[in-house]
Every structure is written in C-alpha cells, then in structure tokens.
Write a protein that holds these residues in place. Structure first.
Motif, mmCIF file in Angstrom:
data_model
loop_
_atom_site.group_PDB
_atom_site.id
_atom_site.type_symbol
_atom_site.label_atom_id
_atom_site.label_comp_id
_atom_site.label_asym_id
_atom_site.label_seq_id
_atom_site.Cartn_x
_atom_site.Cartn_y
_atom_site.Cartn_z
ATOM 1 N N THR A 156 0.853 -1.187 0.000
ATOM 2 C CA THR A 156 0.000 0.000 0.000
ATOM 3 C C THR A 156 0.888 1.236 0.000
ATOM 4 N N VAL A 157 0.550 2.186 -0.847
ATOM 5 C CA VAL A 157 1.217 3.495 -0.872
ATOM 6 C C VAL A 157 0.160 4.523 -0.507
ATOM 7 N N LYS A 158 0.309 5.123 0.672
ATOM 8 C CA LYS A 158 -0.711 6.044 1.166
ATOM 9 C C LYS A 158 -0.475 7.452 0.627
ATOM 10 N N GLY A 159 -1.592 8.155 0.382
ATOM 11 C CA GLY A 159 -1.543 9.521 -0.089
ATOM 12 C C GLY A 159 -2.408 10.421 0.758
ATOM 13 N N HIS A 160 -2.598 11.662 0.294
ATOM 14 C CA HIS A 160 -3.386 12.628 1.054
ATOM 15 C C HIS A 160 -4.866 12.265 1.047
ATOM 16 N N GLU A 161 -5.429 12.048 -0.134
ATOM 17 C CA GLU A 161 -6.833 11.681 -0.259
ATOM 18 C C GLU A 161 -7.023 10.326 -0.938
ATOM 19 N N LEU A 162 -5.996 9.868 -1.669
ATOM 20 C CA LEU A 162 -6.090 8.616 -2.415
ATOM 21 C C LEU A 162 -4.950 7.688 -2.033
ATOM 22 N N ASN A 163 -5.250 6.389 -1.951
ATOM 23 C CA ASN A 163 -4.241 5.363 -1.679
ATOM 24 C C ASN A 163 -4.068 4.455 -2.889
ATOM 25 N N ILE A 164 -2.886 3.865 -2.978
ATOM 26 C CA ILE A 164 -2.600 2.861 -3.999
ATOM 27 C C ILE A 164 -2.440 1.509 -3.311
ATOM 28 N N HIS A 165 -3.137 0.497 -3.808
ATOM 29 C CA HIS A 165 -2.997 -0.870 -3.317
ATOM 30 C C HIS A 165 -2.603 -1.763 -4.499
ATOM 31 N N PHE A 166 -1.730 -2.724 -4.246
ATOM 32 C CA PHE A 166 -1.360 -3.652 -5.317
ATOM 33 C C PHE A 166 -1.222 -5.063 -4.766
ATOM 34 N N LEU A 167 -1.515 -6.012 -5.650
ATOM 35 C CA LEU A 167 -1.451 -7.441 -5.330
ATOM 36 C C LEU A 167 -0.794 -8.158 -6.506
ATOM 37 N N SER A 168 0.275 -8.888 -6.237
ATOM 38 C CA SER A 168 1.002 -9.592 -7.295
ATOM 39 C C SER A 168 0.863 -11.096 -7.097
ATOM 40 N N ALA A 169 0.618 -11.795 -8.218
ATOM 41 C CA ALA A 169 0.471 -13.258 -8.165
ATOM 42 C C ALA A 169 0.686 -13.832 -9.553
ATOM 43 N N GLU A 170 1.481 -14.881 -9.645
ATOM 44 C CA GLU A 170 1.716 -15.614 -10.888
ATOM 45 C C GLU A 170 2.213 -14.698 -12.020
ATOM 46 N N GLY A 171 3.130 -13.806 -11.668
ATOM 47 C CA GLY A 171 3.761 -12.956 -12.684
ATOM 48 C C GLY A 171 2.938 -11.767 -13.131
ATOM 49 N N VAL A 172 1.784 -11.538 -12.511
ATOM 50 C CA VAL A 172 0.918 -10.410 -12.864
ATOM 51 C C VAL A 172 0.595 -9.633 -11.596
ATOM 52 N N ARG B 221 -4.998 -9.861 8.447
ATOM 53 C CA ARG B 221 -4.578 -9.876 9.849
ATOM 54 C C ARG B 221 -3.345 -10.738 10.041
ATOM 55 N N THR B 222 -3.300 -11.871 9.377
ATOM 56 C CA THR B 222 -2.145 -12.763 9.522
ATOM 57 C C THR B 222 -0.935 -12.299 8.712
ATOM 58 N N SER B 223 -1.209 -11.664 7.580
ATOM 59 C CA SER B 223 -0.106 -11.195 6.725
ATOM 60 C C SER B 223 -0.461 -9.812 6.170
ATOM 61 N N PRO B 224 -0.287 -8.750 6.968
ATOM 62 C CA PRO B 224 -0.689 -7.405 6.535
ATOM 63 C C PRO B 224 0.169 -6.920 5.368
ATOM 64 N N PRO B 225 -0.398 -6.086 4.499
ATOM 65 C CA PRO B 225 0.376 -5.543 3.369
ATOM 66 C C PRO B 225 1.437 -4.563 3.858
ATOM 67 N N GLN B 226 2.535 -4.529 3.151
ATOM 68 C CA GLN B 226 3.607 -3.613 3.520
ATOM 69 C C GLN B 226 3.247 -2.193 3.078
ATOM 70 N N VAL B 227 3.389 -1.238 4.008
ATOM 71 C CA VAL B 227 3.113 0.167 3.697
ATOM 72 C C VAL B 227 4.395 0.801 3.151
ATOM 73 N N LEU B 228 4.320 1.295 1.926
ATOM 74 C CA LEU B 228 5.481 1.856 1.241
ATOM 75 C C LEU B 228 5.253 3.336 0.974
ATOM 76 N N THR B 229 6.309 4.016 0.576
ATOM 77 C CA THR B 229 6.226 5.414 0.141
ATOM 78 C C THR B 229 6.718 5.510 -1.291
#
Length: 312
Positions: free
Chosen positions: A52-68, A146-154
């Motif tokens: 997750t990349v947090k912003g002022h009003e908008l956040n970016i979330h990404f999920l990678s699996a099987e090369g995509v 809860r078991t594996s939270p997403p990493q918060v990045l900048t």
C-alpha cells in the motif's frame, strides 16, 4: 462518490501494462497517483506481493500473483480489506480469461484491451454495492490481512528501488522531488524576473567599481564585496525558486537577510558621502578626489554623480 477510481493490470517481470480501466475524472491527485503507478510497476519484481502506498486523499494498493500485478487507486475512506478484496476479484477475472503463456508472450502495451470492460464492470459493482462479487469473501480477505498485513510503502521507496535497479539512484530521487514543485504563478514569475534584474545590476555595478578600487589602493574593496555578495544572493534565490531543495524557507530568509544587509551597508556609505560633501561645501579646503571610493559607490548605487562645489 466513487471509492475505487482506477484499476491497472501489469506484468511483474518488466512492468508492461496489460489492461486498465477507463478514467473519466480529472482529479489532480488521481493523475499524480496514475503516474506513480507507472513508477511502482517498474519495481514490482523487488517488492512484496501485497503493498500500500498512502496519499493525502487517495491510496494505492497492489497485489502480485503468478507474474501479474493488480493495482488500484482508491479513496482513503475505503477499507484496505475491501480494496484487496477488489484486487482478488480482479485476479480471478483475469486468470479466467488469460493464461500465463498469453501474458508471457505479450510484446506491446495493453494487449488485452477486451479485458477493460470487465475491469469497468467489476469497478462499478464495488462502487455501487461495496462488496465482492465473485468467489472471494470479505471475511477471508480480512483474516488474511490480519495474519499477513500488506507492507506500507512510500513513493520515495519506489523511486530508490527503481533507481537502484537501473544504477542511478540519485538521479531518480531528484526527478521525483522535482515533480513536487508547485505550478508557476504570476507573482512568482514577477519575483523571478526582479531577482534576475537585481542580480544583473549588482554584477554590473560591482565590476564597474572594481576598476576604481584598483586605482585607489583598494579603499573601496568592501563596496565591491557588497555588490558582488548581493549578486550571488539574488542568483541563489533564483535557484531556490526553480529547483527543489530541503529547508527552502530557511535558506530563502537567510539570502534575503544578506541582501538587506548589503543594501544597508551601501546606503550608509552613500549617506556618509552626502554628509562629507556637505562639509566640503562649508570648508572648501577639504580635498575631493574624483576616484574617492565613497563617491564612486554613490555614483554606482544611484546612477549619477555629484559635482564638486563652485568654491572648489
């Protein structure tokens, strides 16, 4: 109001865009987040599967699996579990339409244009219903987070990671900082032009005064220093306005203080010259040299000269 504003599917290996939703909004921060998606897509191979990349009003979330990698720009008010639930649904939709070999063989950007409508449909469902539409349930995603939270990045992490991969970390970071400058305003342009004019005048007067200083045993050396120091301060102010730097306000205030001190010094010099000229008018025996450094400073500071009194 829509909570999921944009969705993006890219190949992890090289960041090749595969598909994306259609953007009908002209929000400034959304356009910035879309540019940041391109930066993140270049670094996916060295990033965790979820982030997750947090912003002022908008956040970016990404999920990678099987090369995509499946990425989305969401409003900050949207729970992270719902955002990743959307990405899981998007992954199910994509893998049902395209296999790994089709992704690996893709050569040009956006080769799966027909998938755009599927993204749009899923995005519309979440914005209207606020919940999953396929096999993934919100409870499962919440437990997984809860078991594996997403990493918060900048975004700075993305720039450094991308720069390190290409061998030019400093250049990439600098370009990222440069993008944060505010647009140029009319008062800003006027301030820049006046700084350039003041710098040019101080340089011309300082160089002109050097000629008289060398002829007069360096008596006017401090006047030369005042003019040239004011010139350098004006140039530095122009640099601060045009380029990103840390502690900009402190540096700008320091430069302004130096310019005021230089002009105050030259003003005192001119005042002393006027006072000494008045004394000579009352006492004609006092000498008045044409190359008197005080007189020369007055000539360069005001653009005119004072002639000797008739009694001389």
């Amino acid at each position: 109001m829509s909570l999921i504003l944009f969705a993006f599917v890219v190949r992890v290996r090289d960041g090749l865009p595969l598909s994306a939703s259609t953007d009908f909004l002209h929000n400034k921060e959304l356009q910035e987040r879309k540019q940041q998606l391109k930066v993140i897509s270049k670094s996916l191979s060295s990033l965790p599967e979820r982030g997750t990349v947090k912003g002022h009003e908008l956040n970016i979330h990404f999920l990678s699996a099987e090369g995509v990698s499946y990425m989305t720009v969401c409003a900050c008010s949207l729970p992270a579990a719902t955002a990743f639930c959307f990405l899981e649904d998007l992954r199910w939709e994509f893998t049902a339409c395209f296999d790994n070999s089709a992704v690996a063989l893709a050569r040009r950007p956006y080769p799966f244009l027909e998938f755009d409508s599927a993204i749009q449909k899923l995005q519309q469902h979440y914005n209207q219903k606020g919940g999953p539409s396929l096999e993934v349930t919100l409870a499962e995603v919440q437990e997984d987070l809860r078991t594996s939270p997403p990493q918060v990045l900048t975004i700075e992490d993305m720039l450094l990671t991308n720069g390190a991969a290409n061998g030019h970390v400093e250049q990439t970071a600098a370009s990222g900082q440069g993008q944060r400058l505010e647009p140029v305003s009319a008062p800003g342009i006027l301030s820049l032009v006046l700084n350039i004019m003041c710098a040019a005048l101080n340089l011309i007067r300082g160089v002109h005064l050097i000629e008289y200083t060398f002829q007069d045993d360096y008596d006017g050396l401090w006047n030369v220093v005042a003019f040239l120091l004011a010139f350098l301060c004006c140039v530095c102010q122009c640099h601060l306005y045009l380029f990103h730097t840390c502690q900009k306000k402190l540096k700008s205030f320091t430069l302004l203080t130096l310019i005021i001190l230089c002009n105050a010094f030259l003003y005192v010099t001119v005042h002393d010259f006027l006072h000494s000229t008045g004394n000579r008018n009352h006492n004609p025996e006092l000498p008045l040299r044409g190359t008197d450094p005080v007189r020369v400073a007055f000539r360069d500071f005001t653009g005119r000269d004072l002639a000797a009194s008739p009694s001389q």
